[in-house]
Design an enzyme around this catalytic site. Structure first.
Site, mmCIF file in Angstrom:
data_model
loop_
_atom_site.group_PDB
_atom_site.id
_atom_site.type_symbol
_atom_site.label_atom_id
_atom_site.label_comp_id
_atom_site.label_asym_id
_atom_site.label_seq_id
_atom_site.Cartn_x
_atom_site.Cartn_y
_atom_site.Cartn_z
ATOM 1 C CE LYS A 23 -57.110 1.582 72.463
ATOM 2 N NZ LYS A 23 -57.608 1.950 71.008
ATOM 3 N NE ARG A 68 -63.041 2.617 73.095
ATOM 4 C CZ ARG A 68 -62.236 1.815 72.905
ATOM 5 N NH1 ARG A 68 -61.899 1.098 74.131
ATOM 6 N NH2 ARG A 68 -62.125 1.105 71.721
ATOM 7 N NE ARG A 111 -57.879 -6.531 65.863
ATOM 8 C CZ ARG A 111 -58.121 -5.524 66.674
ATOM 9 N NH1 ARG A 111 -57.208 -5.459 67.568
ATOM 10 N NH2 ARG A 111 -59.265 -4.662 66.746
ATOM 11 N NE ARG A 150 -62.238 -6.844 67.833
ATOM 12 C CZ ARG A 150 -61.517 -6.052 68.358
ATOM 13 N NH1 ARG A 150 -60.491 -6.254 69.232
ATOM 14 N NH2 ARG A 150 -62.041 -4.842 68.545
ATOM 15 N NE ARG A 174 -63.788 -0.615 66.218
ATOM 16 C CZ ARG A 174 -62.665 -1.520 66.041
ATOM 17 N NH1 ARG A 174 -62.705 -2.264 64.646
ATOM 18 N NH2 ARG A 174 -61.668 -1.785 66.587
#
Ligand code: B4P
Length: 190
Positions: free
Chosen positions: A14, A89, A128, A134, A146
């Protein structure tokens, strides 16, 4: 106005695609994930509240994210449109967004939903996490949480927008530029 909901599970691309779309169509990028990470970086009370929730891979409360989006819409009058990235969401967020846009005499033009399987999502996010630092990308259990949150609370939004004839599903595996071309083709038909 062109108002696009860019949709998909965590790691679907996204954010990656949003950056290409805002340039091509001259739109404002509204990423609730980026906005929340900005609040955390500035150590605001909202950011402090959101940090532990995001680090676990849970969804932040609807009130917080709806409030952030409402402010951004107010602060950006007279624009070509918005890319909503990672928002809505939940059904509550989608309903609130419809109402906020109606007050501004506009509406969602389309939901573009990126399809990517769980194995690929986990692979991308772990990768990532090696660079981004993160917390929510570092650990496979948190990434799975998630994905579960997405399946429970977010995926039902496909029905929400399908009922409004606004859903387009796009294959999200492949070269970034090829996926961008498929998204452009849907937008150009609107
Ligand atoms: P987000 O910031 O929205 O996080 P995300 O879903 O992981 O990002 P995205 O999906 O955009 O990443 P991308 O695929 O581009 O949310 C983080 C957290 O914030 C949530 O868990 C929640 O706690 C909170 N939150 C945010 N919004 C909320 C809301 N509305 N309500 C409640 N809570 C909210 O990138 C992933 C990786 O894939 C990148 O490394 C990228 O380079 C790579 N990639 C992209 N396209 C690729 C391709 N085609 N092939 C290979 N790799 C690709």
């Amino acid at each position: 106005m062109l108002n696009i909901v860019l949709f998909g599970p965590p790691g679907a691309g996204k954010g990656t695609q949003a950056h290409l779309l805002i340039k091509k169509y001259n739109l404002i990028h509204l990423s609730t994930g980026d906005l929340l990470r900005g609040e955390i970086a500035e150590e605001t009370p909202l950011g402090m509240k959101a940090k532990s929730i995001m680090d676990r891979g849970d969804l932040v409360s609807d009130n917080i994210v709806i409030g952030m989006i409402a402010t951004k819409l107010d602060n950006n009058p007279n624009v070509n449109g918005f890319i909503f990235d990672g928002f809505p969401r939940t059904v509550a967020q989608a309903t609130a967004l419809d109402n906020l846009l109606k007050e501004k005499e506009t509406s969602i033009s389309a939901m573009l939903s990126l399809k990517v399987n769980d194995n690929e999502l986990i692979k991308r996010l772990i990768e990532r996490g090696k660079k981004s630092g993160r917390e929510d990308d570092k650990n496979k259990n948190i990434i799975s949480n998630r994905i579960n949150e997405y399946n429970d609370k977010t995926a039902p939004l496909k029905e929400f927008y399908s009922a409004q004839n606004k859903l387009s599903e796009i294959e999200g595996i492949g070269q970034v530029k090829d996926i961008a071309l498929k998204l452009n083709a849907v937008i150009d038909r609107l």
